[in-house]
Enzyme design. Sequence first.
Site, PDB file in Angstrom:
ATOM      1  N   PHE A  82       7.006 -10.489 -19.895  1.00  0.00           N
ATOM      2  CA  PHE A  82       6.535 -11.794 -19.419  1.00  0.00           C
ATOM      3  C   PHE A  82       7.679 -12.788 -19.536  1.00  0.00           C
ATOM      4  O   PHE A  82       8.269 -12.929 -20.601  1.00  0.00           O
ATOM      5  CB  PHE A  82       5.330 -12.280 -20.241  1.00  0.00           C
ATOM      6  CG  PHE A  82       4.750 -13.567 -19.716  1.00  0.00           C
ATOM      7  CD1 PHE A  82       3.818 -13.547 -18.688  1.00  0.00           C
ATOM      8  CD2 PHE A  82       5.140 -14.791 -20.234  1.00  0.00           C
ATOM      9  CE1 PHE A  82       3.279 -14.728 -18.184  1.00  0.00           C
ATOM     10  CE2 PHE A  82       4.617 -15.980 -19.744  1.00  0.00           C
ATOM     11  CZ  PHE A  82       3.679 -15.948 -18.717  1.00  0.00           C
ATOM     12  N   ASP A  84      15.300 -12.791 -23.342  1.00  0.00           N
ATOM     13  CA  ASP A  84      14.269 -13.820 -23.306  1.00  0.00           C
ATOM     14  C   ASP A  84      13.721 -13.958 -24.721  1.00  0.00           C
ATOM     15  O   ASP A  84      12.942 -13.131 -25.187  1.00  0.00           O
ATOM     16  CB  ASP A  84      13.167 -13.406 -22.326  1.00  0.00           C
ATOM     17  CG  ASP A  84      11.996 -14.393 -22.287  1.00  0.00           C
ATOM     18  OD1 ASP A  84      11.869 -15.218 -23.217  1.00  0.00           O
ATOM     19  OD2 ASP A  84      11.210 -14.326 -21.325  1.00  0.00           O
ATOM     20  N   LYS A 134       9.334 -22.797 -26.433  1.00  0.00           N
ATOM     21  CA  LYS A 134       8.234 -22.751 -27.394  1.00  0.00           C
ATOM     22  C   LYS A 134       8.590 -23.463 -28.701  1.00  0.00           C
ATOM     23  O   LYS A 134       8.591 -24.675 -28.752  1.00  0.00           O
ATOM     24  CB  LYS A 134       7.778 -21.303 -27.619  1.00  0.00           C
ATOM     25  CG  LYS A 134       6.989 -20.721 -26.439  1.00  0.00           C
ATOM     26  CD  LYS A 134       6.353 -19.395 -26.788  1.00  0.00           C
ATOM     27  CE  LYS A 134       5.542 -18.804 -25.640  1.00  0.00           C
ATOM     28  NZ  LYS A 134       4.281 -19.492 -25.380  1.00  0.00           N
TER      29      LYS A 134
END
Length: 403
Positions: A136, A221, A250
Amino acid sequence: MQVGRALFNDVMVPNYNPSSIIPVKGKGSRVWDQEGKEYVDFAGGIAVSCLGHCHPNMVEALQEQSQKLWHLSNVMTNEPALRLAKKLTQATFAERVYFANSGAEANEAALKLARRWAMDKFDEGKDQIIAFHKGFHGRTFFTVTVGGQAAYSDGFGPKPGGVQHVTFNDLSSLKEVMSDRTCAVMVEPMQGEGGVVPGDKEFLAGVRELCDEHNALLIFDEVQTGFGRTGTLYAYEQTGVVPDILTSAKALGGGFPIGAMLTRADIAEHLKVGTHGSTYGGNPLGCAVAEAVMDVVNTEEVLSGVKAREAMFRKELSRINEKHNVFAEVRGQGLLLGAALNDQFKGKARDFLVASGEEGLMVLVAGMDVVRFTPSLVITEQDIQEGMARFERAVERVVAAQK
């Protein structure tokens, strides 16, 4: 104005289906809803609230910067952005930083940079991007195409080309499709949304070797694994592998929207003036808060504390499982943990999430078979114990309903 869950259906696009709970206040790892009910937060806004809610250092940084300067265009730079970029480069392999507003935007920038680098150094035919099934990387059309979950990318018409997916933790599947046409491989060192699945060290080392062999860039990532989540500032530090490009978001802002792409100077130079940009990227408010977060997180006390808290979580989950036998395994690293359900409870992860909410606990899922925990990195032992007591009651609810 009366503000309740029903209003969502009247005014919001229905791409989300939020719970009936509307939180109105948070402090540390506790949250209160409109009715005054208190929750222990083991979700952390999906690995975002790394210092919990309203951490005093973050509040102070935001209040102080809000009295100085809120926004500038990127026609000018600003002090908080420069300070944060300096600290990020000092703490990592990177020499250059690009700021965005989210993980998807940081990944978009990384992918565009990889394509531009390959075109400049080689030719337009070197355009293949390889990523992994169940990965993702965000919800822009480019990043959702690179992400390895068709459910998120199908149904929007023709997808960006030159993207191929292979099996995570299976080096042979990567070898089969990799060639000198490959410009980049994008991988999460630990798949988060894909089920909290750590990348094997041998696998990640092999990916690095293949990238070197085919003159391709390795993109890590670290949107979910980064900023202390696994017990080091970034997870790559524990793998023995150094990527060419790393993305972060995040927890980077601890709850304030900010993202970053980190890379070496020789790669960064291919994003020349005008090739990419962001109106809010490098915003003084976001960078000021992220700097405050980094000053707390990137310390021995907090990073070693993550490992200690991981041990507490694993001990409690093991104790619960010995009594109720619902998990096949608990996997992950640091405070990104996934309790994978056994065959008897497969497909019921959401049942555990709902039952936890009813018991005053916020948890997450990672697919249909994994209950995910991404709490504050500084959550207290008391809150861990209380949260686990509530989780055990939630487990008892689900087990009783199964009988």
